[in-house]
Each structure stands twice: as structure tokens, then as C-alpha cells.
Design a protein around this motif. Structure first.
Motif, short mmCIF file in Angstrom:
data_model
loop_
_atom_site.label_atom_id
_atom_site.label_comp_id
_atom_site.label_asym_id
_atom_site.label_seq_id
_atom_site.Cartn_x
_atom_site.Cartn_y
_atom_site.Cartn_z
N ARG A 37 0.83 -1.22 0.00
CA ARG A 37 0.00 0.00 0.00
C ARG A 37 0.86 1.27 0.00
NH1 ARG A 37 -4.10 -0.14 4.70
NH2 ARG A 37 -4.39 1.96 3.93
N ASP A 44 -3.23 0.14 -6.91
CA ASP A 44 -4.17 -0.31 -5.89
C ASP A 44 -3.75 -1.69 -5.42
OD1 ASP A 44 -6.49 -0.21 -4.27
OD2 ASP A 44 -7.63 -1.35 -5.75
N GLN A 46 -5.37 -4.92 -2.77
CA GLN A 46 -6.52 -5.34 -1.98
C GLN A 46 -6.29 -6.72 -1.41
OE1 GLN A 46 -9.36 -3.49 -1.43
NE2 GLN A 46 -8.31 -1.84 -2.53
#
Length: 133
Positions: A37, A44, A46
Motif C-alpha cells: 500500500r 491499488d 486489496q
């Protein structure tokens, strides 16, 4: 940025090769997630949610342990693979790089294998870029 300029990468830490219990593997996954991150090279990142974890599964808090997804621009793929090689070169890691329905799957277990996987990914992305222009 158009969607075709972003590649999707799935990072899977092979749980059978990580000699740790679920809590330790979860901590490893969370640590990698937090580090990714912070990278400027990542668009991005996740955790992967298990929408229906079976009873007794190894999913913690609804996330699959050892599984992350990231979005990365082609020009940042080499940096990302180097980063992963630095952090994960002593673990077996499966990487799936995709652009639409086109997929490259590689596995790395050492710094040398991460370097080889990076070269494969760079050639693969160059071929994708050549066909899209």
C-alpha cells in the motif's frame, strides 16, 4: 488512465510451503499488504474477500490468507517484482499477471526465480503493449 494501461496481479503465498500456523500466515499477508500500500509503483492493492467462507476454513475475518491483488502500470512491473523478490525470496509465491482475458502465471521460490519471473513479465507486457498500439 484507461483500463488497458493497468495490469492486474494476483499474489498467492503458497500455504503448504510456509511453515506457520494460520495466525502467522495472516500476519505475513497483512504485513505484505501494508508494505504494498505504501509503494508508489502500485495503483491499488486489496485483500481478497471470501464471500462465503466454509465452516472450518482458513479464512480469517473474511479474507483469504496469503492472497492479495494489485493493479500496476506496465512501467512499474519490474520495480514491483524486485520488491516482491526482496521480501518473499525465501517463500514459494505464485504470481498471476493479467490484462483482460490474457494471463501470465509464474511461480518463484528464490531471488533468481523472481528475477526470471520479472523477465517473463516484462516480455509478456511488451508483447501486450505492441498488440494494443
Amino acid at each position: 488512465m484507461t483500463p488497458s494501461n493497468v495490469y492486474h496481479l494476483t499474489i498467492s503465498l503458497d500455504e503448504s510451503k510456509i511453515e506457520a500456523d494460520d495466525d502467522e500466515r495472516e500476519k505475513e499477508t497483512q504485513r505484505l499488504f501494508n508494505e504494498l500500500r505504501k509503494l508508489d509503483d502500485i495503483e491499488d492493492v486489496q485483500r481478497v474477500i471470501d464471500p462465503e467462507p466454509p465452516e472450518g476454513s482458513k479464512a480469517i475475518a473474511g479474507f483469504f490468507i496469503g492472497l492479495l491483488t494489485a493493479e500496476v502500470k506496465p512501467e512499474n512491473i519490474a520495480n514491483l517484482f524486485r520488491f516482491l523478490g526482496d521480501r518473499l525470496s525465501n517463500k514459494e509465491v505464485s504470481l498471476t499477471l493479467s490484462l483482460g482475458d490474457d494471463v501470465l502465471e509464474v511461480t518463484a521460490r528464490s531471488r533468481e526465480e523472481f528475477e526470471f519471473a520479472m523477465q517473463q513479465a516484462l516480455i509478456w507486457t511488451e508483447q501486450r503493449n505492441a498488440t494494443s498500439t
